[in-house]
Design an enzyme around this catalytic site. Structure first.
Site, PDB file in Angstrom:
ATOM      1  N   SER A 370       0.827  -1.202   0.000  1.00  0.00           N
ATOM      2  CA  SER A 370       0.000   0.000   0.000  1.00  0.00           C
ATOM      3  C   SER A 370       0.865   1.257   0.000  1.00  0.00           C
ATOM      4  O   SER A 370       0.566   2.227  -0.706  1.00  0.00           O
ATOM      5  CB  SER A 370      -0.924  -0.011   1.223  1.00  0.00           C
ATOM      6  OG  SER A 370      -1.772   1.103   1.217  1.00  0.00           O
ATOM      7  N   TRP A 373       2.533   1.642  -3.385  1.00  0.00           N
ATOM      8  CA  TRP A 373       1.511   1.970  -4.391  1.00  0.00           C
ATOM      9  C   TRP A 373       1.228   3.473  -4.371  1.00  0.00           C
ATOM     10  O   TRP A 373       1.014   4.081  -5.416  1.00  0.00           O
ATOM     11  CB  TRP A 373       0.239   1.175  -4.100  1.00  0.00           C
ATOM     12  CG  TRP A 373      -0.876   1.392  -5.084  1.00  0.00           C
ATOM     13  CD1 TRP A 373      -0.994   0.860  -6.332  1.00  0.00           C
ATOM     14  CD2 TRP A 373      -2.042   2.203  -4.886  1.00  0.00           C
ATOM     15  NE1 TRP A 373      -2.160   1.289  -6.920  1.00  0.00           N
ATOM     16  CE2 TRP A 373      -2.816   2.108  -6.058  1.00  0.00           C
ATOM     17  CE3 TRP A 373      -2.505   2.984  -3.831  1.00  0.00           C
ATOM     18  CZ2 TRP A 373      -4.029   2.770  -6.198  1.00  0.00           C
ATOM     19  CZ3 TRP A 373      -3.710   3.653  -3.971  1.00  0.00           C
ATOM     20  CH2 TRP A 373      -4.460   3.538  -5.150  1.00  0.00           C
ATOM     21  N   HIS A 374       1.240   4.087  -3.197  1.00  0.00           N
ATOM     22  CA  HIS A 374       0.984   5.518  -3.102  1.00  0.00           C
ATOM     23  C   HIS A 374       2.162   6.344  -3.601  1.00  0.00           C
ATOM     24  O   HIS A 374       1.966   7.422  -4.153  1.00  0.00           O
ATOM     25  CB  HIS A 374       0.665   5.908  -1.652  1.00  0.00           C
ATOM     26  CG  HIS A 374      -0.726   5.584  -1.234  1.00  0.00           C
ATOM     27  ND1 HIS A 374      -1.083   4.373  -0.694  1.00  0.00           N
ATOM     28  CD2 HIS A 374      -1.872   6.315  -1.297  1.00  0.00           C
ATOM     29  CE1 HIS A 374      -2.378   4.371  -0.427  1.00  0.00           C
ATOM     30  NE2 HIS A 374      -2.877   5.532  -0.783  1.00  0.00           N
ATOM     31  N   GLY A 375       3.382   5.889  -3.379  1.00  0.00           N
ATOM     32  CA  GLY A 375       4.546   6.647  -3.821  1.00  0.00           C
ATOM     33  C   GLY A 375       5.615   6.675  -2.746  1.00  0.00           C
ATOM     34  O   GLY A 375       5.610   5.864  -1.809  1.00  0.00           O
TER      35      GLY A 375
END
Length: 554
Positions: A370, A373-375
């Protein structure tokens, strides 16, 4: 980019002081409504025409509107690579190879965007984040399709891909224009059922007269009304964001004016900054969901209570539930819902060996996925770590404190339960007002500065609560609870907790709290028992069966 198409957006942007690309993005969301209406009217017997239309509209958005030639290449590399891996690697490791390739490719773009650091410019990372969920799920579904059904769960059986799709169907799935830039994501099987219209077949045994109304013998039910409501709510959220963002914005919290207010006013402004920021996401996700509903892919069967068509298949956010959340589960579980489903079904449960229970490894893998995935902004990781601590505290607090506000058998609330509810809502909202600061500011220095300006109230609270959890206070509360008679229900909770742990979705990478849901269900069953007693009926029904029936309906 098409000639002269940028001029009107640039003119309006200059007048409003907004970003040209952001205006074009909103325009694409609104334009998707009439285009979705056209898509819906393409003959059901010609799915290839629907695919071509979907691909053509997405190319117009990417190239004609935003001039994202590099973005086209990015989506092509990710989708072609995932398809090739799924087609040519017949191995249990195939989904993991695809996962590393797809996530690695997106990580490169995240780093490039972070270096450029221009939030007003629309690039391909948003669309690529949606595509990552689609493609990793696609590879897992292909992998499941190669296994015997006896080795699959019910969810895997429903999503398994037994035969690779043709390039046209695959391209239509990858470039589905109503959800291209901001989601929601969905599995390929949903798209296949949509494009072939099998999604709209009535379940066996359903009275044909109860079928939702359609137009001109079309199989896709009429969806103009629910889509219009979504569009209206999305626009309302957008207007609210534009209004509130003039009052609550990041630079104000970093300036000297902010410190002229007292602590309580500063905390209120901090909370309203979070609300204002969420309004933007409420607007975007509600608008895109409405376009999906209008196209027909949001259809989710018939509601057994009302007999009407349900259109919540791709619902991605529940704003009211978030803003009034009483615990971390409600807060996180109603935010970015489809991402939570992806994390649960394609990360949390997939890293767990067959026959084993998800544990620390599954939680850690989900958390890391997670976050990546966001950065790579520090703010994401600051927020995730703090949120994980909040969830641990909330879980223990609920177990240790909530029963004191219920009757000894746990069946009914006491008169003081309303005060517990108000307190937990207040604490949850204040805790997350503090926690989401790094998600908004992204950088470490600015996030830490804002935390310091409200005296790190949440960090202090977390330290105190964790101290209580790992001190004799917890044991004393547990001893008090053991004195309260919870009857046979207690046995059901203990037996069902681990099974529920597997079924519950992680929330943004944080494993959910199954015990909380079990306690709610058990309380409902006990209320039914009490009601039967009052009516003079039999109470000798199977408690375990009653609990399992309620679980299956959630």
């Amino acid at each position: 980019m098409l000639p002269y198409i940028n001029a009107p957006f640039a003119y309006v942007a200059n007048a409003l002081g907004a970003s040209t690309d952001e205006l074009k993005l909103i325009f694409s969301f609104l334009l998707s409504y009439p285009l979705a209406a056209v898509l819906k009217r393409i003959p059901d017997r010609a799915p290839w025409q629907k695919n071509l239309f979907i691909i053509g509209v997405s190319l117009f958005y990417l190239i004609g509107l935003f001039d994202l030639w590099d973005g086209i290449r990015t989506l092509l590399w990710s989708s072609a690579g995932a398809y090739a891996i799924a087609a040519y690697i017949d191995s249990p490791f195939m989904p993991w190879i695809a996962f590393v390739f797809i996530m690695g490719h997106m990580s490169i773009n995240h780093i490039q965007r972070q270096i450029i650091n221009d939030p007003g410019v629309v690039d391909i990372t948003g669309a690529q984040m949606v595509l990552v969920m689609k493609l990793t799920a696609f590879c897992w579904n292909v992998h499941d399709g190669r296994l015997p059904e006896s080795e699959l769960s019910d969810f895997q059986k429903e999503r398994a891909i037994r035969e690779l799709p043709g390039f046209l169907d695959y391209a239509g799935y990858v470039l589905f224009f109503p959800s291209l830039f901001a989601g929601p994501a969905f599995d390929y099987v949903d798209y296949r059922h949509y494009i072939s219209t099998t999604m709209f077949q009535l379940p066996p045994g359903t009275d044909p007269s109860k079928a939702p109304p359609t137009r001109k013998k079309r199989k896709i039910p009429r969806s103009g009304t629910p889509a219009s409501w979504k569009a209206a709510f999305g626009l309302l959220w957008l207007v609210a964001f534009l209004q509130f963002s003039g009052w609550y914005y990041t630079d104000f919290l970093l300036g000297d004016e902010y410190m002229k207010y007292n602590l309580f006013r500063r905390i209120w402004i901090l909370h309203m900054l979070g609300v204002t920021t969420r309004m933007k996401y409420y607007a975007v996700w509600t608008l895109t969901e409405g376009a999906c509903i209008l196209s027909g892919i949001g259809y989710n069967g018939i509601d057994p209570k009302t007999g009407r068509a349900k259109w919540d298949r791709l619902q991605n956010v529940r704003p009211l539930a978030i803003e009034t959340a009483q615990n971390t589960r409600d807060y996180l579980g109603n935010w970015n819902i489809n991402t939570n489903h992806w994390l649960r079904n394609y990360v949390y449960l997939r890293v767990t060996p067959k026959g084993k229970k998800p544990g620390f490894r599954a939680s850690l893998a989900t958390f890391v996925t997670s976050a990546f995935w966001h950065g790579f902004y520090p703010g994401y990781y600051m927020a995730f770590v703090l949120a994980s601590l909040l969830q641990t505290i909330a879980k223990n607090g609920r177990r240790l404190l909530r029963p004191f506000f219920l009757t000894p058998d746990g069946a009914s609330p006491t008169p003081k339960k309303r005060y517990y509810d108000i307190f937990t809502i207040l604490v949850t909202q204040l805790a997350f007002s503090f926690t989401v600061v790094p998600f908004i500011f992204l950088g470490f220095a600015n996030s830490w500065l804002v935390w310091l300006r409200v005296y790190c109230y949440c960090l202090i609270g977390v330290a105190i609560c964790l101290g209580c959890i790992f001190s004799p206070v917890k044991q004393k509360l547990q001893m008090q609870l053991k004195k309260r008679n919870r009857g046979k229900i207690e046995e059901v909770i203990k037996e069902e907790q681990e099974k529920e742990r597997v079924q519950n979705a992680p929330t943004l990478g944080l494993p959910d709290d199954p015990e909380a849901e079990m306690e709610e269900i058990v309380a409902e069953v006990k209320k039914e028992m009490e009601a039967r007693k009052r009516r003079g009926g039999s109470v000798s029904f199977d408690i375990r069966k009653a609990v399992e029936e309620k679980l299956s309906k959630r």
